[in-house]
Design a protein around this motif. Structure first.
Motif, PDB file in Angstrom:
ATOM      1  N   ILE A  84      48.745  34.480  34.840  1.00 24.92           N
ATOM      2  CA  ILE A  84      48.499  35.539  33.850  1.00 24.92           C
ATOM      3  C   ILE A  84      47.062  36.053  33.977  1.00 24.92           C
ATOM      4  N   ASN A  85      46.126  35.125  34.101  1.00 23.40           N
ATOM      5  CA  ASN A  85      44.709  35.496  34.252  1.00 23.40           C
ATOM      6  C   ASN A  85      44.511  36.371  35.489  1.00 23.40           C
ATOM      7  N   ASN A  86      45.150  35.990  36.592  1.00 19.27           N
ATOM      8  CA  ASN A  86      45.018  36.751  37.839  1.00 19.27           C
ATOM      9  C   ASN A  86      45.616  38.150  37.702  1.00 19.27           C
ATOM     10  N   ARG A  87      46.753  38.238  37.006  1.00 19.04           N
ATOM     11  CA  ARG A  87      47.396  39.549  36.819  1.00 19.04           C
ATOM     12  C   ARG A  87      46.491  40.467  35.993  1.00 19.04           C
ATOM     13  N   ILE A  88      45.880  39.899  34.960  1.00 16.42           N
ATOM     14  CA  ILE A  88      44.985  40.704  34.104  1.00 16.42           C
ATOM     15  C   ILE A  88      43.773  41.170  34.914  1.00 16.42           C
TER      16      ILE A  88
END
Lengths: 119, 147
Positions: A72-76
């Motif tokens: 999720i962090n990487n997608r953001i």
């Protein structure tokens, strides 16, 4: 039986998406997958998403859930967005410390602090 | 006036063999074991540690050891007394070499979405040991004042 309802509470405030969890235990693989898919969908719908994930209701979190948080962090980040984690209980915070994920995530003590840092 | 319930003083010893596909039964077993721990007055931190290690070990046995194959079985053995909690979890898989699991805390591995379960089990339990084949893990939580 797998639940079909949303596992999240989502609110919008001043361009910031605040997400918290229905479940106190985020342990079951199927639940984790459902939760991650919901959050990724929310991110995909937004331009430069500013997201606060609050763990105020969460008592237990598995390592599989940590893995999803990384995704999720990487997608953001890929969408030039920002993520804050907040309201993490002491014992779960210890999990972040042991795994050194405190170096990867911006973790705020409270939602208010997280909102201020995203404003 | 009735006082708080007295902690259970007898040891609880049990062995469970459960099909990987029977998720509800696995969950009920896990809750039963944790209930036996709580009944012996382990504090919140201890209960958190034991639940975390048990959840991670079971997830490993089901996901990696059994490849989520519902025809495979996991065996959970536990002994809970006032001084320590000993839990063994065994799967029917080929096993693995725990030393080959990369350190998830190094800079190059920090972004990996998996590989933290064993580290957490080691951190939160007093002792953990794998069988030579690597398909069985034995974990001990010792109450600190028990020495």
């Amino acid at each position: 039986m797998p639940s079909t309802g949303s596992r999240l509470r989502v609110t919008e405030q001043d361009g910031i998406t605040r997400i918290s969890f229905v479940d106190r235990n985020i342990l079951d693989d199927a639940n984790i997958q459902q939760i991650a898919d919901e959050i990724l969908r929310i991110i995909d719908e937004r331009h430069e998403p500013k997201v606060l994930i609050s763990f105020e209701n969460v008592d237990h979190l598995s390592s599989a859930a940590l893995g999803r948080l990384i995704i999720i962090n990487n997608r953001i980040k890929a969408k030039n967005g920002q993520l804050r984690l907040a309201d993490i209980h002491k014992q779960i915070y210890e999990v972040f410390v042991i795994t050194k994920l405190t170096n990867l995530f911006r973790i705020c003590e409270t939602s208010d602090q997280a909102l201020a840092s995203l404003a | 006036m009735t006082g708080a319930p007295q902690p259970e003083t007898r040891a609880f010893t049990e062995s469970f063999v459960i099909g990987v596909g029977r998720k509800e039964e696995i969950r009920r077993t896990l809750e039963a074991v944790l209930g036996e721990v709580a009944a012996r007055a382990y504090d919140t931190g201890a209960c958190f540690a034991i639940r975390l290690a048990l959840e991670e070990a079971l997830a490993n046995a089901i996901r990696h050891g059994s490849g989520n194959d519902p025809s495979k079985r996991v065996t959970i053995e536990c002994r809970v007394d006032r001084n320590e909690v000993v839990i063994s979890i065994e799967d029917e898989g080929p096993g693995f070499d725990p030393a080959a699991v990369p350190d998830p805390t190094t800079e190059e591995n920090l972004q990996l979405p998996s590989g933290r379960g064993i580290m957490l089990m080691r951190s939160f339990m007093t002792e953990i040991a794998f069988s030579a084949r690597g398909n069985r893990v034995r974990m001990i939580y010792r109450r600190p004042e028990a020495g």
